[in-house]
Design an enzyme around this catalytic site. Structure first.
Site, PDB file in Angstrom:
ATOM      1  N   ASP A  30       0.907  -1.156  -0.029  1.00  0.00           N
ATOM      2  CA  ASP A  30       0.102   0.130   0.170  1.00  0.00           C
ATOM      3  C   ASP A  30       0.969   1.373   0.041  1.00  0.00           C
ATOM      4  O   ASP A  30       1.620   1.249   0.837  1.00  0.00           O
ATOM      5  CB  ASP A  30      -0.836  -0.160   1.157  1.00  0.00           C
ATOM      6  CG  ASP A  30      -2.098   0.955   1.124  1.00  0.00           C
ATOM      7  OD1 ASP A  30      -2.121   1.814   0.233  1.00  0.00           O
ATOM      8  OD2 ASP A  30      -3.162   0.713   1.746  1.00  0.00           O
ATOM      9  N   ASP A  31       0.651   2.240  -1.155  1.00  0.00           N
ATOM     10  CA  ASP A  31       1.226   3.335  -0.974  1.00  0.00           C
ATOM     11  C   ASP A  31       2.804   3.231  -1.218  1.00  0.00           C
ATOM     12  O   ASP A  31       3.886   4.177  -0.605  1.00  0.00           O
ATOM     13  CB  ASP A  31       1.013   4.226   0.189  1.00  0.00           C
ATOM     14  CG  ASP A  31      -0.250   4.886   0.013  1.00  0.00           C
ATOM     15  OD1 ASP A  31      -1.127   4.448  -0.684  1.00  0.00           O
ATOM     16  OD2 ASP A  31      -0.810   5.455   0.857  1.00  0.00           O
ATOM     17  N   CYS A  69      -6.387   3.476  -3.609  1.00  0.00           N
ATOM     18  CA  CYS A  69      -6.674   2.142  -2.980  1.00  0.00           C
ATOM     19  C   CYS A  69      -7.666   1.410  -3.536  1.00  0.00           C
ATOM     20  O   CYS A  69      -7.469   0.382  -4.285  1.00  0.00           O
ATOM     21  CB  CYS A  69      -6.624   2.211  -1.507  1.00  0.00           C
ATOM     22  SG  CYS A  69      -5.430   2.985  -0.497  1.00  0.00           S
ATOM     23  N   ARG A  73      -7.319  -1.859  -6.415  1.00  0.00           N
ATOM     24  CA  ARG A  73      -7.503  -3.148  -6.055  1.00  0.00           C
ATOM     25  C   ARG A  73      -8.670  -3.684  -6.783  1.00  0.00           C
ATOM     26  O   ARG A  73      -8.576  -4.933  -7.175  1.00  0.00           O
ATOM     27  CB  ARG A  73      -7.848  -3.213  -4.564  1.00  0.00           C
ATOM     28  CG  ARG A  73      -6.769  -2.889  -3.627  1.00  0.00           C
ATOM     29  CD  ARG A  73      -6.906  -2.094  -2.148  1.00  0.00           C
ATOM     30  NE  ARG A  73      -5.788  -1.444  -1.989  1.00  0.00           N
ATOM     31  CZ  ARG A  73      -4.895  -2.222  -0.929  1.00  0.00           C
ATOM     32  NH1 ARG A  73      -4.700  -3.387  -0.895  1.00  0.00           N
ATOM     33  NH2 ARG A  73      -4.031  -1.465  -0.603  1.00  0.00           N
ATOM     34  N   LYS A 123      -5.254  -5.980   3.628  1.00  0.00           N
ATOM     35  CA  LYS A 123      -6.184  -5.019   3.519  1.00  0.00           C
ATOM     36  C   LYS A 123      -7.142  -5.232   2.299  1.00  0.00           C
ATOM     37  O   LYS A 123      -6.565  -5.335   1.185  1.00  0.00           O
ATOM     38  CB  LYS A 123      -5.454  -3.795   3.367  1.00  0.00           C
ATOM     39  CG  LYS A 123      -6.432  -2.322   3.172  1.00  0.00           C
ATOM     40  CD  LYS A 123      -5.700  -1.251   2.680  1.00  0.00           C
ATOM     41  CE  LYS A 123      -6.200  -0.150   1.961  1.00  0.00           C
ATOM     42  NZ  LYS A 123      -5.463   1.116   1.587  1.00  0.00           N
ATOM     43  N   HIS A 125     -10.451  -3.551   1.304  1.00  0.00           N
ATOM     44  CA  HIS A 125     -10.916  -2.237   0.719  1.00  0.00           C
ATOM     45  C   HIS A 125     -11.849  -2.048  -0.547  1.00  0.00           C
ATOM     46  O   HIS A 125     -11.546  -1.158  -1.478  1.00  0.00           O
ATOM     47  CB  HIS A 125      -9.671  -1.198   0.623  1.00  0.00           C
ATOM     48  CG  HIS A 125     -10.060   0.198   0.889  1.00  0.00           C
ATOM     49  ND1 HIS A 125      -9.069   1.051   1.006  1.00  0.00           N
ATOM     50  CD2 HIS A 125     -11.311   0.831   1.233  1.00  0.00           C
ATOM     51  CE1 HIS A 125      -9.523   2.370   1.234  1.00  0.00           C
ATOM     52  NE2 HIS A 125     -10.921   2.139   1.414  1.00  0.00           N
ATOM     53  N   SER A 148      -8.499   1.267   4.880  1.00  0.00           N
ATOM     54  CA  SER A 148      -7.325   1.674   5.197  1.00  0.00           C
ATOM     55  C   SER A 148      -7.033   1.771   6.684  1.00  0.00           C
ATOM     56  O   SER A 148      -7.927   2.160   7.352  1.00  0.00           O
ATOM     57  CB  SER A 148      -7.037   3.168   4.692  1.00  0.00           C
ATOM     58  OG  SER A 148      -6.973   2.832   2.910  1.00  0.00           O
ATOM     59  N   HIS A 224       1.156   2.352   4.046  1.00  0.00           N
ATOM     60  CA  HIS A 224       0.213   3.479   4.258  1.00  0.00           C
ATOM     61  C   HIS A 224       0.460   3.983   5.682  1.00  0.00           C
ATOM     62  O   HIS A 224       0.569   3.190   6.502  1.00  0.00           O
ATOM     63  CB  HIS A 224      -1.260   2.590   3.963  1.00  0.00           C
ATOM     64  CG  HIS A 224      -2.307   3.798   3.951  1.00  0.00           C
ATOM     65  ND1 HIS A 224      -2.690   4.651   4.963  1.00  0.00           N
ATOM     66  CD2 HIS A 224      -2.994   3.923   2.834  1.00  0.00           C
ATOM     67  CE1 HIS A 224      -3.757   5.322   4.579  1.00  0.00           C
ATOM     68  NE2 HIS A 224      -3.934   4.994   3.226  1.00  0.00           N
ATOM     69  N   ASP A 276      -0.072  -0.736  -4.788  1.00  0.00           N
ATOM     70  CA  ASP A 276      -1.481  -0.323  -5.288  1.00  0.00           C
ATOM     71  C   ASP A 276      -1.321   1.153  -5.787  1.00  0.00           C
ATOM     72  O   ASP A 276      -2.088   1.666  -6.826  1.00  0.00           O
ATOM     73  CB  ASP A 276      -2.606  -0.307  -4.373  1.00  0.00           C
ATOM     74  CG  ASP A 276      -2.342   0.686  -3.283  1.00  0.00           C
ATOM     75  OD1 ASP A 276      -1.170   1.159  -3.004  1.00  0.00           O
ATOM     76  OD2 ASP A 276      -3.295   0.995  -2.370  1.00  0.00           O
ATOM     77  N   ASN A 277      -0.441   1.901  -5.537  1.00  0.00           N
ATOM     78  CA  ASN A 277      -0.244   3.328  -6.060  1.00  0.00           C
ATOM     79  C   ASN A 277       1.052   3.754  -5.675  1.00  0.00           C
ATOM     80  O   ASN A 277       1.873   3.020  -4.764  1.00  0.00           O
ATOM     81  CB  ASN A 277      -1.343   4.075  -5.871  1.00  0.00           C
ATOM     82  CG  ASN A 277      -1.806   4.290  -4.400  1.00  0.00           C
ATOM     83  OD1 ASN A 277      -2.882   3.848  -4.014  1.00  0.00           O
ATOM     84  ND2 ASN A 277      -0.890   4.747  -3.473  1.00  0.00           N
ATOM     85  N   LYS A 297       1.133   9.363  -5.043  1.00  0.00           N
ATOM     86  CA  LYS A 297      -0.133   8.988  -4.946  1.00  0.00           C
ATOM     87  C   LYS A 297      -1.115  10.222  -5.353  1.00  0.00           C
ATOM     88  O   LYS A 297      -0.852  11.330  -5.046  1.00  0.00           O
ATOM     89  CB  LYS A 297      -0.405   8.525  -3.562  1.00  0.00           C
ATOM     90  CG  LYS A 297      -1.746   8.260  -3.243  1.00  0.00           C
ATOM     91  CD  LYS A 297      -2.040   7.646  -1.683  1.00  0.00           C
ATOM     92  CE  LYS A 297      -3.440   7.378  -1.243  1.00  0.00           C
ATOM     93  NZ  LYS A 297      -3.575   6.747  -0.130  1.00  0.00           N
TER      94      LYS A 297
END
Length: 358
Positions: A30-31, A69, A73, A123, A125, A148, A224, A276-277, A297
């Site tokens: 994540d991130d 996010c 996903r 996660k 989401h 998140s 994240h 994811d980003n 992001k």
């Protein structure tokens, strides 16, 4: 440089023997920024990811569908652009009633239909109401946060308020197993153990299903914000809290690979690592780096949507190789389906099997 189509051709050509169906493992952090792991130039110590790159392939031009996010996903799991399936309107919040449409077909559903055991640890989401949870989208097992880790009463935007006022905007963060909430008030101390818990659940899943093909999806909550790390990695990286958290994510990769090797599954397993980003740059030294790419992001510059990606499959993917062919997360569903000989969903998807590029 070997192109990605040639890579997939080499994988297909190696399918011989009694069990041609490979295990599939995807870690989706994540991130994480383009420059946050060693193979892409990070200063943070990531020895297991470094080894993964040496034994496999770096994909230098691999993109996600979105720079947030939820839509990212949904695209990974369905092979569809998030906007077209109703998941492109930003992220799902605790007060939202929406989630991934049950009519969409996920990678997990395709693989389960093909006889795979399926597990998701991390996660989600994609909707926190029961009808949207992983068990309703093809997964046999689930353990993790429904959204998140900053969507809780400790969010910096409400920390100045009394608790009863905070929870009107950000209710307590739940931890879910299967379809049930097993901890309705995740604490900061609980968050310190998330990466370890996801990883140990994943290891147990591999051990339990080592005699049959499996799909293991690990969407880590880290990196994240807010950042949390277990005691075993606190102050160990020499690169601050972010470096410590990255060390633990790297440890997670090492645990998965060690478990696969211990059970002699490495030559039967395709393992993909990506994010994811890009990094949430607003958070300064609690965010990662997209260097040498621009921005992060929330933007459609490469720093927001071009991700550090590794593919590992000893004996199939050439070691220490690099692919500069553009590809996206939406391409994973049709590629995996073709690898195992499964039918694609009857409805339209947007990803293309990478085999078609040949």
């Amino acid at each position: 440089m070997k192109s990605l189509p040639l890579l997939i051709l080499s994988i297909i050509s190696c399918f011989a023997g009694p069990n041609p169906k490979p295990n599939i493992v995807i870690i989706f952090t994540d991130d994480m920024g383009y420059g946050d792991i060693g193979p892409f130039g990070s200063v943070h110590p990531t020895p297991h990811l470094d080894q993964m790159a040496k034994e496999g392939m770096k994909l230098t031009d691999f993109y996600v569908n979105s720079t947030a996010c939820t839509p990212s996903r949904s695209a990974l799991l369905t092979g569809c652009y998030a906007d077209r399936i109703g998941m492109g309107r930003g992220v799902v919040f605790p007060a939202d009633s929406r989630g991934l449409n049950p009519m969409e077909i996920t990678i997990a559903e395709i693989l389960k239909e093909g006889g795979y055991a399926t597990g998701c640890f991390g996660k989600w989401h994609l909707g926190h109401h029961r009808k949207f949870l992983p068990l309703q989208h093809g997964f046999d097992e689930y353990f993790g946060l429904p959204y998140s880790n900053d969507m809780w009463p400790h969010h910096p935007g409400v920390r100045h308020l009394p608790l009863e006022e905070r929870i009107k905007k950000w209710p307590h963060l739940p931890l879910i197993e299967g379809n049930d909430v097993i901890n309705d008030m995740v604490s900061p101390k609980d968050q310190e153990m998330l990466t370890t818990q996801y990883t140990e659940r994943a290891v147990s899943f591999i051990e339990k299903n080592k005699e049959k093909p499996f799909f293991l999806y690990i969407p880590h909550s880290m990196v994240h914000v807010p950042l949390f790390v277990s005691e075993k990695f606190k102050d160990k990286s020499g690169a601050g809290l972010f470096g410590d958290v990255m060390m633990e994510v790297d440890w997670s990769v090492g645990r998965i690979i060690d478990t696969l090797k211990k059970n002699k599954l490495e030559k039967k397993t395709l393992f993909l690592f990506t994010s994811d980003n890009g990094p949430w740059l607003n958070y300064g030294d609690h965010a990662g780096s997209a260097y040498p790419l621009r921005e992060g992001k929330g933007t459609t510059f490469d720093g927001g949507c071009r991700e550090p990606t590794l593919a590992w499959w000893p004996g199939k993917i050439p070691s220490n190789s690099v692919c500069s062919e553009p590809a996206m997360t939406i391409d994973l569903l049709p590629t995996i389906a073709e690898l195992i000989g499964a039918e694609l969903p009857e409805h339209k998807i947007d990803g293309k099997s990478i085999l078609s590029l040949m």
